[in-house]
Design an enzyme around this catalytic site. Structure first.
Site, PDB file in Angstrom:
ATOM      1  N   LYS A  70     -20.358  -5.911  11.088  1.00  0.00           N
ATOM      2  CA  LYS A  70     -20.107  -4.526  10.658  1.00  0.00           C
ATOM      3  C   LYS A  70     -20.036  -3.623  11.893  1.00  0.00           C
ATOM      4  CE  LYS A  70     -25.086  -3.843   9.954  1.00  0.00           C
ATOM      5  NZ  LYS A  70     -26.162  -3.803   8.944  1.00  0.00           N
ATOM      6  N   ARG A  79     -34.218   1.290  -0.341  1.00  0.00           N
ATOM      7  CA  ARG A  79     -32.966   1.919   0.077  1.00  0.00           C
ATOM      8  C   ARG A  79     -31.869   1.512  -0.906  1.00  0.00           C
ATOM      9  NH1 ARG A  79     -30.694   0.344   5.982  1.00  0.00           N
ATOM     10  NH2 ARG A  79     -30.263  -1.571   4.822  1.00  0.00           N
ATOM     11  N   TYR A 111     -25.523  19.517  36.014  1.00  0.00           N
ATOM     12  CA  TYR A 111     -25.744  20.614  35.082  1.00  0.00           C
ATOM     13  C   TYR A 111     -27.213  21.000  34.995  1.00  0.00           C
ATOM     14  CZ  TYR A 111     -21.010  20.189  33.195  1.00  0.00           C
ATOM     15  OH  TYR A 111     -19.650  20.173  33.037  1.00  0.00           O
ATOM     16  N   MET A 121     -20.329  14.696  30.525  1.00  0.00           N
ATOM     17  CA  MET A 121     -19.468  14.098  29.507  1.00  0.00           C
ATOM     18  C   MET A 121     -18.727  12.866  30.035  1.00  0.00           C
ATOM     19  SD  MET A 121     -16.371  15.759  27.261  1.00  0.00           S
ATOM     20  CE  MET A 121     -17.359  17.035  26.501  1.00  0.00           C
TER      21      MET A 121
HETATM   22  C1  LIG Z   1     -26.999  -4.920   9.342  1.00  0.00           C
HETATM   23  C2  LIG Z   1     -27.609  -5.857   8.386  1.00  0.00           C
HETATM   24  C3  LIG Z   1     -28.098  -7.093   8.808  1.00  0.00           C
HETATM   25  C4  LIG Z   1     -28.196  -7.498  10.270  1.00  0.00           C
HETATM   26  O1  LIG Z   1     -29.370  -6.911  10.809  1.00  0.00           O
HETATM   27  P1  LIG Z   1     -29.814  -7.181  12.318  1.00  0.00           P
HETATM   28  O2  LIG Z   1     -31.123  -6.485  12.433  1.00  0.00           O
HETATM   29  O3  LIG Z   1     -28.753  -6.542  13.172  1.00  0.00           O
HETATM   30  O4  LIG Z   1     -29.887  -8.636  12.489  1.00  0.00           O
HETATM   31  C5  LIG Z   1     -28.548  -7.987   7.845  1.00  0.00           C
HETATM   32  N1  LIG Z   1     -28.554  -7.653   6.533  1.00  0.00           N
HETATM   33  C6  LIG Z   1     -28.112  -6.453   6.098  1.00  0.00           C
HETATM   34  C7  LIG Z   1     -28.163  -6.144   4.648  1.00  0.00           C
HETATM   35  C8  LIG Z   1     -27.641  -5.517   6.995  1.00  0.00           C
HETATM   36  O5  LIG Z   1     -27.225  -4.329   6.557  1.00  0.00           O
END
Ligand SMILES: *Cc1c(COP(=O)(O)O)cnc(C)c1O
Length: 359
Positions: free
Chosen positions: A34, A130, A254, A302
């Site tokens: 992701k 969640r 800055y 930046m």
């Molecule tokens: C992002 C995610 C993972 C991976 O988690 P890591 O801590 O990066 O290994 C696994 N399961 C779900 C549901 C996630 O959203």
């Protein structure tokens, strides 16, 4: 061309995936890609892992489409399920595994007219609060889905809130919630993120879901990636684009927040917060030049940052500057900035070209 590049070591990515698998012999693993593979570039990560990975996991249909365009066959899990009813049709066309995290998704699924049945992952809210069903609601959902025409496989998943804190009481409580459902029939079960893959064998189940560890960062504050046997995948490298001498009492950058306490040599580096380098980096934060650590001098701008190279006389114009990678662990920088490697990696911005090696 602006001298700034995120070098991505694909051999390290494969190594880290294999390491996840070795933690749980005989189990399968969704490589979590992701957020553009945690900033590394999803197409390249998928291409690199397609021959070794059992499957991939993403957060949205848009991300799933990207993975599908590279790998038309892999098992591909939609971690949060569908966001609107119409997505079930697309998910079926793409042949996705789909999480079902609540009543609304369940209803939309049961009302959906899809071409082929989906492999579903009922999500248990085992304590993170969640997403997911309570244990009782999950039993009811299980009964609804068993034998439904929309269902191919029926699987169970849940997610840890504190797996990165070994011995946290919630870990045990979440495992108990999960194992309390062992009497229900499921094709597969999945519970373990990276932290649980590395330290909680009781949570390994059938399918692992490693994310951050694939990219060579540690999910633990107190255990380094190196200690865990992980190899850093991304090295963020800029160059020295200017050098000047600054007299005692003169300031740099800055806000004039850094003031030379001695005659100093200051190098200006081609990376700033618009590239994803954290503006919150505190004084004393180091970059690496010629294998030596040198500290920031003044605020991150930046497009640039400035470092004190007084103690590194050989440093010169055009020298490579590692912001993070092998010499500067990303977890060290993240901790100094009050954040986690996940955030730094996913915030490397689009203007930073990714370059792939060892593919
Ligand atoms: C992002 C995610 C993972 C991976 O988690 P890591 O801590 O990066 O290994 C696994 N399961 C779900 C549901 C996630 O959203």
């Amino acid at each position: 061309m602006r001298p700034l590049v995120a070098m991505v070591d694909l051999a390290a990515l494969r190594h880290n995936y294999q390491l996840a698998k070795q933690c749980a012999p005989g189990r399968k693993a969704f490589a979590v890609v992701k957020a553009n593979a945690y900033g590394h570039g999803s197409p390249a990560a998928v291409e690199c892992l397609r021959d070794v990975a059992d499957g991939f996991a993403v957060a949205s249909l848009e991300e799933a489409e990207q993975v599908r365009s590279v790998d038309s066959n892999a098992r591909l899990l939609l971690l949060e399920g569908c966001f609107e009813p119409s997505e079930y049709v697309a998910a079926a066309e793409l042949g996705l595994d789909v999480a079902v995290q609540g009543e609304a998704q369940l209803d939309a699924l049961l009302a959906a007219h899809i071409e082929r049945p989906l492999s579903l992952w009922l999500k248990l809210d085992s304590g993170m609060h969640r997403l997911g069903f309570s244990a009782d609601a999950l039993r009811r959902a299980h009964a609804c889905l068993q034998g439904a025409t929309q269902v191919a496989e029926l699987n169970l998943m849940s997610h840890f809130a504190c797996a990165d804190e070994r011995g946290h009481p919630l870990n045990e409580a979440q495992l108990e919630q999960f194992t309390g459902l062992l009497d229900l029939e499921f094709d597969n079960r999945s519970f373990a993120n990276s932290a649980a893959v590395l330290t909680m064998s009781a949570a390994h189940m059938d399918w692992l879901r490693p994310g951050i560890m694939l990219y060579g960062a540690s999910p633990f504050a107190e255990l380094s990636a190196k200690t865990l046997g992980l190899k850093p995948v991304m090295t963020l490298t800029a160059s020295i684009i200017a050098i000047r001498e600054v007299s005692t009492g003169e300031s740099v950058g800055y806000g004039a927040s850094w003031v030379a306490q001695r005659p100093s040599r200051i190098a200006t580096v081609s990376c700033g917060y618009a590239d994803g380098y954290p503006r919150t980096a505190p004084p004393g934060t180091c970059v690496a030049i010629r294998g030596q650590r040198v500290p920031l001098a003044g605020r991150v701008s930046m497009d640039m940052l400035t470092v004190d190279i007084t103690d590194l006389p050989p440093a010169g114009l055009g020298d490579a500057v590692e912001l993070w990678g092998n010499k500067i662990p990303i977890d060290e920088l993240a901790q100094a900035c009050g954040t986690i490697g996940y955030e730094l990696l996913t915030k490397v911005t689009q203007r930073v070209p990714r370059r792939y090696i060892n593919g």
